[in-house]
Scaffold this active site. Structure first.
Site, PDB file in Angstrom:
ATOM      1  N   HIS A  74       0.848  -1.192   0.000  1.00  0.00           N
ATOM      2  CA  HIS A  74       0.000   0.000   0.000  1.00  0.00           C
ATOM      3  C   HIS A  74       0.885   1.243   0.000  1.00  0.00           C
ATOM      4  CE1 HIS A  74       0.810   0.804   4.287  1.00  0.00           C
ATOM      5  NE2 HIS A  74       0.487  -0.452   4.553  1.00  0.00           N
ATOM      6  N   CYS A 125       3.003  -4.852   6.676  1.00  0.00           N
ATOM      7  CA  CYS A 125       2.736  -4.555   5.262  1.00  0.00           C
ATOM      8  C   CYS A 125       3.991  -4.013   4.585  1.00  0.00           C
ATOM      9  CB  CYS A 125       1.606  -3.543   5.149  1.00  0.00           C
ATOM     10  SG  CYS A 125      -0.007  -4.199   5.633  1.00  0.00           S
TER      11      CYS A 125
END
Length: 331
Positions: free
Chosen positions: A285, A306
């Site tokens: 992301h 992430c």
């Protein structure tokens, strides 16, 4: 006739007097029968039974996902408006559900199941309530629920095979979607193996993504050819396999969402989500942003597992990725 029992004709308007005139034994029998009828009606008003392909919505903030039906140990915390897949229930006042890839139990009072997935919607597709079908549209949206207003998780190209797992609801069929349930418009499925136009040619070389968790280098490949490379911020926990690490392993992309969206893990906003590790809720992301889309001062910092990228690079990764794409994470 049993001694002491008197039968009387009940005149119009004389129901109460007739009841009083019954013997004590008969009055008791009538009252017990009425109680049984009331209890049966109350029992029938309990939570709806979970059916194949059904989902639901959490209706309260801070709801615990419990480890088992007889183990109330919290394994996750859920919030109002979040979606879950229903597996079983109600049993002992609880439903068995899946929440972001984690299976557990939730009290029925904190869950609003969707309308029954059997009946009430459009007619079932040819071949019964389930089976194999293929997409008969240039691009078919894959949605979170059986509604045109539901979130779009993905889109399937013409000729993509799907596995239908239940009856149609409101014109949408439930399909198996990377271990969960998603919904597609029934009218754009073909059940006889034919489509309106030939499927597009397959890409000759596999497109996949490599993540070096030691250096933070993210490399996009077409076969063995490097398509692009970027530097990413990885999980703050460097212990390989830990929940908040970018853990080594082979994964598959299961969700792509490019618009700005809130994530409670960072208490901030991100764009260009490409989810690949369902167990740890990890994915690629952008750097974290505020509600207006501006990058936060610490937006490029370490993550909870992430892979965070500069916004333009995150968009390049989300454009490159596709559902089911292989992601390799290694030291």
């Amino acid at each position: 006739m049993r001694q002491g029992t008197t039968l009387r004709a009940i005149p119009a308007g004389g129901t109460r007097d007739a009841f009083i005139g019954l013997t004590a034994g008969l009055r008791k029998l009538v009252l017990i029968s009425l109680a049984v009828i009331v209890l049966a009606a109350v029992a029938g008003a309990g939570p709806s039974t979970a059916v194949a392909g059904q989902a639901g919505t959490i209706n309260t903030d801070g709801v615990s996902l419990m480890a088992d039906i007889d183990d109330t140990t919290p394994i996750a915390t859920m919030y109002a408006g979040e979606r879950v897949d229903l597996f079983w229930g109600p049993e002992a006042g609880r439903y068995e559900v899946r929440y972001y890839g984690t299976v557990g139990w939730v009290w029925a009072e904190y869950l609003d199941p969707d309308g029954s997935a059997v009946g009430g919607g459009s007619s079932a597709p040819a071949g019964g309530s389930g089976g194999s079908a293929i997409v008969d549209a240039d691009s078919l949206n894959v949605r979170a629920d059986a509604s045109t207003s539901a979130a779009i998780w993905d889109s399937f190209d013409l000729g993509t095979p799907v596995e239908v797992i239940g009856d149609a609801v409101n014109g949408f069929s439930p399909i198996s979607y990377y271990g969960g349930t998603a919904w597609v418009a029934t009218d754009y499925l073909s059940w006889n193996g034919t489509v309106s136009a030939p499927a597009p040619p397959a890409v000759s070389a596999e497109r996949w993504i490599d993540v070096n968790r030691t250096t933070g280098l993210v490399t996009l490949y077409e076969g063995s050819t490097v398509y692009a490379s970027y530097w990413g911020s990885l999980g703050w926990d460097s212990t390989d396999g830990a929940y908040y690490s970018t853990a080594s392993g082979s994964y598959r992309v299961h969700r792509i969402h490019q618009p700005l969206e809130y994530t409670r893990f960072a208490n901030a906003y991100i764009t260009d989500w490409v989810g690949f590790d369902q167990y740890r809720a990890n994915g690629f992301h952008s750097w974290t942003r505020d509600a207006a889309g501006n990058v936060l001062p610490n937006g490029a910092g370490l993550t909870g597992g992430c892979v965070a990228l500069e916004p333009a690079q995150a968009r390049a990764v989300s454009d490159f990725a596709s559902i089911g794409m292989r992601v390799e994470v290694h030291n």
